[in-house]
Design a protein around this motif. Sequence first.
Motif, PDB file in Angstrom:
ATOM      1  N   ARG A 205       0.823  -1.204   0.000  1.00  0.00           N
ATOM      2  CA  ARG A 205       0.000   0.000   0.000  1.00  0.00           C
ATOM      3  C   ARG A 205       0.866   1.266   0.000  1.00  0.00           C
ATOM      4  N   ARG A 229      -1.359  -7.950  -1.108  1.00  0.00           N
ATOM      5  CA  ARG A 229      -2.752  -7.976  -1.557  1.00  0.00           C
ATOM      6  C   ARG A 229      -3.357  -6.578  -1.581  1.00  0.00           C
ATOM      7  N   ALA A 230      -2.915  -5.724  -0.662  1.00  0.00           N
ATOM      8  CA  ALA A 230      -3.448  -4.355  -0.658  1.00  0.00           C
ATOM      9  C   ALA A 230      -3.184  -3.696  -2.017  1.00  0.00           C
ATOM     10  N   ILE A 243       1.718 -11.895  -3.647  1.00  0.00           N
ATOM     11  CA  ILE A 243       2.502 -12.868  -2.875  1.00  0.00           C
ATOM     12  C   ILE A 243       1.834 -13.022  -1.513  1.00  0.00           C
ATOM     13  N   GLY A 244       1.700 -14.257  -1.072  1.00  0.00           N
ATOM     14  CA  GLY A 244       1.133 -14.450   0.259  1.00  0.00           C
ATOM     15  C   GLY A 244       0.213 -15.643   0.330  1.00  0.00           C
ATOM     16  N   GLY A 262       3.955  -6.311   6.430  1.00  0.00           N
ATOM     17  CA  GLY A 262       4.401  -7.639   6.884  1.00  0.00           C
ATOM     18  C   GLY A 262       3.339  -8.393   7.656  1.00  0.00           C
ATOM     19  N   ILE A 279      11.938  -2.088   3.515  1.00  0.00           N
ATOM     20  CA  ILE A 279      11.993  -0.618   3.513  1.00  0.00           C
ATOM     21  C   ILE A 279      10.619  -0.139   3.965  1.00  0.00           C
ATOM     22  N   ASP A 282       7.800   3.362   8.831  1.00  0.00           N
ATOM     23  CA  ASP A 282       7.363   3.197  10.217  1.00  0.00           C
ATOM     24  C   ASP A 282       8.323   2.243  10.937  1.00  0.00           C
ATOM     25  N   SER A 285       6.991  -1.070  12.263  1.00  0.00           N
ATOM     26  CA  SER A 285       6.282  -1.982  11.368  1.00  0.00           C
ATOM     27  C   SER A 285       6.711  -3.431  11.635  1.00  0.00           C
ATOM     28  N   GLY A 297      12.701   4.351   6.193  1.00  0.00           N
ATOM     29  CA  GLY A 297      12.757   5.497   5.278  1.00  0.00           C
ATOM     30  C   GLY A 297      11.651   5.429   4.258  1.00  0.00           C
ATOM     31  N   ASP A 298      11.595   6.486   3.450  1.00  0.00           N
ATOM     32  CA  ASP A 298      10.577   6.595   2.410  1.00  0.00           C
ATOM     33  C   ASP A 298      11.051   5.822   1.179  1.00  0.00           C
TER      34      ASP A 298
END
Length: 313
Positions: A205, A229-230, A243-244, A262, A279, A282, A285, A297-298
């Motif tokens: 996302r 999936r997002a 993937i997932g 994650g 990467i 947050d 995360s 980082g962004d």
Amino acid sequence: MTTVLVFLDHAGASLAKSERELLSLGGTLGDVVVALAGDADQAYLDGVGSYGVEEVYRPDSGAVSDVLVAGKAAFLTEAVRVSGAGILLLGNSHEMKEIAARVGVRLESGVITDVVALDGDLTATKADFAGSYTVSCRVTTGVTILTVKPNTFEAVEAGLPSAPREVQIPVEIPPAVARITGRTDKPVSGRPELAEARVIVAGGRGVDGNFGPLEDLADALGGAVGASRAATDAGWIEHSAQIGQTGKTVSPQLYISAGISGAIQQKAGMQTSKVIVAINKDADSPVFEIADFGIIGDLFTVLPQATEEIRKR
Ligand code: FAD
């Protein structure tokens, strides 16, 4: 010595990496023979022979690669009987798992799916409940039937090409109520298949609809682009890239996760990757719990810098 039967489904012009992995694994377990569902030219058969395979079984009624699972299961059951195999190895697609289950019923044998490691006594390791548990298990009845995840076993170098002996197996294929007329889940980008890629750059996302920086890095590394999936649900990338748990399972040498939190369902599809780089902007995360290397980082800053550095080399 145990006979190991490897099922190869879609004979292409040359052996796919996942097929070479199955043949290599088979070679560590016993004498390898092959059951071939599709049409194959001599170069393909020579490739099979280069892994020490001396016998290739084929249905006497012609290729069964375009019939659905029932026909393939009937053929494979006969191939196990004729070869006297004690171990049957298949790939890990949904189709292969269903074929394995049907053969298991016919032969009254145990089946283990999603195998990622195998001990000398055929104790298999697999993840269960969307990756929440790692399980050790062994088949105790009949033929040991295993579906093996791609990219988890090494594909050894082949020997010299050599033509295996072809054995036609009389097998009654159930009448096809449905037939495969085409396969559309093919790479359209020129990048490697997700399941076969050594490097995957996956976005979630956090990509916010712009996969450009991920594609640039994937191309610089010769890798594939995947997604959470997002991202696929948002329509930013095709569903085949997911993937997932409800997407593809991958085990590349390097998995770069960008803008993905994650979640357990994402982890289920990628946690056996050899090296995971995350990467995320947050620092808290959960993706950092499974990452070997984490960059806080962004992604729109980090990825272009990484691509630039790699292109310089
Ligand atoms: P989010 O959880 O929203 O995370 C986005 C992350 O991006 C955040 O951590 C944020 O900090 C970070 N971020 C935002 N902007 C930036 C930026 N500019 N730079 C860096 N980081 C940034 N999910 C799957 O992935 N695969 C599956 O197969 C799957 N199957 C599922 C099956 C079921 C039955 C269910 C219930 C769910 C399934 N899900 C699956 C969904 C899963 O639960 C999560 O909702 C999904 O994985 C979240 O996707 P995401 O990490 O991209 O999004």
